[in-house]
Each structure stands twice: as C-alpha cells, then as structure tokens.
Write an enzyme that holds these catalytic residues in place. Structure first.
Site, PDB file in Angstrom:
ATOM      1  N   CYS A 122       0.814  -1.212   0.000  1.00 12.80           N
ATOM      2  CA  CYS A 122       0.000   0.000   0.000  1.00 12.80           C
ATOM      3  C   CYS A 122       0.853   1.271   0.000  1.00 12.80           C
ATOM      4  O   CYS A 122       0.326   2.379  -0.079  1.00 12.80           O
ATOM      5  CB  CYS A 122      -0.933  -0.004   1.198  1.00 12.80           C
ATOM      6  SG  CYS A 122      -1.954  -1.478   1.256  1.00 12.80           S
ATOM      7  N   HIS A 258      -3.277   6.784   2.366  1.00 13.49           N
ATOM      8  CA  HIS A 258      -3.712   5.512   1.783  1.00 13.49           C
ATOM      9  C   HIS A 258      -5.099   5.203   2.337  1.00 13.49           C
ATOM     10  O   HIS A 258      -5.347   5.329   3.537  1.00 13.49           O
ATOM     11  CB  HIS A 258      -2.717   4.415   2.142  1.00 13.49           C
ATOM     12  CG  HIS A 258      -3.270   3.037   1.970  1.00 13.49           C
ATOM     13  ND1 HIS A 258      -3.885   2.638   0.798  1.00 13.49           N
ATOM     14  CD2 HIS A 258      -3.326   1.970   2.808  1.00 13.49           C
ATOM     15  CE1 HIS A 258      -4.297   1.386   0.942  1.00 13.49           C
ATOM     16  NE2 HIS A 258      -3.974   0.968   2.148  1.00 13.49           N
ATOM     17  N   ASN A 289     -10.496  -0.539  -0.072  1.00 15.18           N
ATOM     18  CA  ASN A 289      -9.031  -0.442   0.033  1.00 15.18           C
ATOM     19  C   ASN A 289      -8.431  -1.048  -1.232  1.00 15.18           C
ATOM     20  O   ASN A 289      -8.533  -2.246  -1.465  1.00 15.18           O
ATOM     21  CB  ASN A 289      -8.578  -1.203   1.288  1.00 15.18           C
ATOM     22  CG  ASN A 289      -7.061  -1.218   1.459  1.00 15.18           C
ATOM     23  OD1 ASN A 289      -6.305  -1.005   0.518  1.00 15.18           O
ATOM     24  ND2 ASN A 289      -6.625  -1.484   2.672  1.00 15.18           N
TER      25      ASN A 289
END
Lengths: 333, 82
Positions: A122, A258, A289
């Site tokens: 990520c 993020h 996500n």
C-alpha cells in the site's frame, strides 16, 4: 581512467497529470454479507466502506492500468512517446515474469520506455513517485508514468469476516515530469520487516501448489496491530514529511492518506491535529481499500469533484504490508 | 509517581468518554469495554494508546485482547506502570 560524462536532469519534478480507472461492477455490502455473518452497519462502522468495485475478467491489471494511464497522459498534456519510464506498483498481477509494466508501456504506445514493476504494498505509489522524481532530476527520463493497480478481489477471502468487505479493485496513474519549482517534497520512507507477519498472504504460491491447499491465497492482517501502527506511527511519519517539506499543517490544503480504513484516516487526522480547512480524502467509502491504487484514485476523485484544485498542497502517505511506508508533500496537478 | 487504582479508573473513564462518548460515571471496573461501553476493537486500540501515554505504561498488542473489562485494564496498568 576515462572521464564519464555526467547525466543531467530537470531542476525539480512535479506531478503533471492524474487518471483513474474503477471497474464497472459496483459491489454493495449486501453482496459481501452473503458469505459472512455480519451487517451493513458493522462494516460501515468498522471501515467506512459502503461499496467497492470488483473487476471483471476483462478488466485485467494491464487493461485497468492502460485506461488510467491514458487519462493521466491526457491530463498532463503530453504524448505517450515522451514517456521515458513506466513504474507499476502491484501485488495482484499473477505472473512474476515478465513485469506487467512492459505490456502496459507497449499498449500505451510509448517509444520503448523503460518499464518495471515494484512490490511495496500500500506504500507502492509513494515508492514509485520517489523513483520517478529521482529519474527526472537525475536525467534518465523526462516523463515517468507511475501506476498503482490492484485486483485485490482475487486475493480476498470472502469467508473471512475481518477482511471480506475491505478490498477493492482499480488503477490510478500519474505522469511525473520536469518542473522549475519544487513540487514533490523529500520522501520520508522506510520499512519495518520485524512486523512482516502483520499483513501477509495466507499461503505462499509454492506452498499453495505443493501442499494441495483448497483455499486460494488471500491477504490477511492483524487488525488491531495494523490499526495502532497505521494511526500512531504513521502520524509521526506524516509529520516528518511536513517538516521535511518545510511546511506546517496550516500550509496544507489536502490530506490524501492511503485509503486503508476510514477509522484509520479519522484517527490520523485527529492525531495529526489537522486544521479544519484541510480537505481529507475519504474515497474508501465507495472504492474500498485498493492498496497501491488508492492514493492516485483518491487524488483523481478530489480533483474531479472540485474538493481539491490544481496547485493545492497535498500530503500523501502510503503504508502497508512489509511493513513499509512512504510520505511526501506534493503540489496537485 | 505511580497512579492509584482510583486515579486509573478515573483516567480510563475520561479516555473512554473522549473516544467513545460514554458518560464518565458509566465507566466502572465491572464494565466490559465492548459489551457495555461501545468500545469496539479499533477504539480499544485508541483507548490503550491514550492509557499508555497517560500512565506511562506499555501495553503490547498481544495483551490488549486480555483486557476485557475496565477492571482488567486497571489491574494491568497498576501492575505495569513505571
């Protein structure tokens, strides 16, 4: 000893254009609830997620990347032939060799651009952005395409009530190019390999093949440990990135963390004591996500909706499996 | 200086009030964080971190799951505070 001519790049680098691609299929929480014992209210309260996008077989890692990149290139106002390097961050392209970046570079019509994949979970977007800036300032490329792309639905255990709702698919891309003014601050980045077990693939590919597992590998995480690290340790990293850029949170227009979980985002905002005027990306609500894709996707949406505007000063921070992290301050394209 | 049991309970009550919006007087030693005080697993991490700072104590992730009630947390802090 022969004298080697030094390379010469641009004085600074900046993000010139951004593009995103979200798969056509929108998946509401009701679909997730078919396989786990939970509720829409529980999922929203723990993650903020209402819907996410899942890719079809045709919406491959390459296809989504090409779509997002085409938009980023158009937004930057350059031709694909001017791109000197293509950096793709992904953990969900299921062939290790060759890198998917080469096919993407070819399909975009670049002129034999250098192309390679990176694996930084990520934090991949920040890692790619840092590489791109280096290449431009050092002179090995005039324009660099940085892509974050994931099909995390392929790595989701739909029967795991802790993660089934979390992940989404999509691609985000930026074109980074030369600048007369500093527009990408120093990157504060690093890794904490002693915490590598905190977020991981359930079974490695070789063990999956050799041991006859019936369940396909998926991403799993220790929720509380990740939450604590993401909120409290990453808030420190975010502050270091502001300090490194020589600004304070008062100078900030936009915060694009993020998109891991809205609870992490909200707690980070609180811990960092961001002023009210700072626009905070919460694209996770409708995108889930998407790992390396989440920051450019959120950036694109903030600009598209007018919540952020070109020239705004934004703090971006990625963090995830590794554990790895990367934070920097950028001027929005 | 180490905090007394009463001080720890009062401190936890303030922390839970700030994080979960639960009235201070509802935070009693016999109350379960999740079942009685609306502190879910993620809010619990926030409570733990706030308690660590306030009482100068380290509460590792592995120990957090054993802190079911306000009394559990109070005892843990009493025992581990420096």
């Amino acid at each position: 000893m022969s004298k080697i001519k030094p390379s010469k790049g641009a004085p600074y680098a900046r993000i010139l254009g951004v593009g995103g691609y979200r798969p056509t299929r929108v998946v509401p929480n009701e679909v997730i609830l078919e396989k786990i014992d939970s509720s829409d209210e529980w999922i929203r309260s723990r993650s903020g997620i209402e819907t996410r996008h899942w890719a079809s077989p045709e919406e491959t890692v390459a296809a989504m990347s090409v779509e997002a990149s085409g938009k980023a290139i158009a937004d930057a106002g350059i031709d694909a032939q001017q791109i000197g390097a293509v950096v793709v961050s992904t953990v969900s392209h299921f062939a290790q060799t060759p890198a998917i970046a080469t096919a993407i570079a070819d399909q975009l019509g670049t002129d034999k651009a250098a192309a390679f994949d990176i694996s930084a979970g990520c934090a991949g977007f920040g890692y790619g952005l840092t590489l791109a800036k280096g290449m431009i300032v050092e002179g090995s490329a005039e324009y660099v395409l940085v892509i974050g792309v994931e099909r995390l639905s392929d790595l989701t255990d739909l029967e795991d009530r802790a993660t089934a709702f979390l992940f989404g698919d999509g691609a985000g891309a930026v074109v980074v190019g030369p600048s007369k003014e500093p527009a990408i601050g120093p990157t504060v980045w690093g890794s904490e390999g002693d915490k590598s077990e905190t977020i991981k693939q359930t079974v490695s590919w070789d063990r999956f093949a050799a041991e006859g597992h019936t369940k396909f590998p998926a991403i799993t995480q220790e929720g509380q440990a990740v939450f604590r690290w993401a909120v409290f340790e990453m808030a420190k990293v975010a502050q270091q990135a502001l300090d490194a850029a020589g600004i304070t949170s008062d100078d900030l227009d936009v915060f694009i963390p993020h998109q891991a979980n809205v609870r992490i985002i909200d707690s980070m905002v609180k811990t960092l004591k961001l002023p009210e005027h700072v626009t905070v990306a919460r694209d996770i609500r409708t995108t889930g996500n998407t790992s390396a894709a989440s920051i450019p996707l959120a950036m694109e949406r903030l600009l598209a909706t007018g919540e952020a505007k070109s020239g705004d000063t934004a703090l971006v921070i990625g963090f995830g499996a590794g554990l790895v992290y990367a934070a920097t301050v950028v001027t929005l394209p | 200086m180490a905090a007394t049991q009463e001080e720890i309970v009062a401190g936890l009550a303030e922390i839970v009030n700030e994080i979960a919006g639960i009235p201070v007087e509802d935070v009693q030693t016999d109350k379960s964080f999740t079942d009685d005080l609306d502190v879910d697993s993620l809010s619990m991490v926030e409570v733990v971190v706030a308690a660590e700072e306030r009482f100068d104590v380290k509460i590792p992730d592995d120990d957090v799951k054993n802190l079911k009630t306000v009394g559990d947390a109070t005892e843990y802090i009493l025992k581990h505070q420096s």
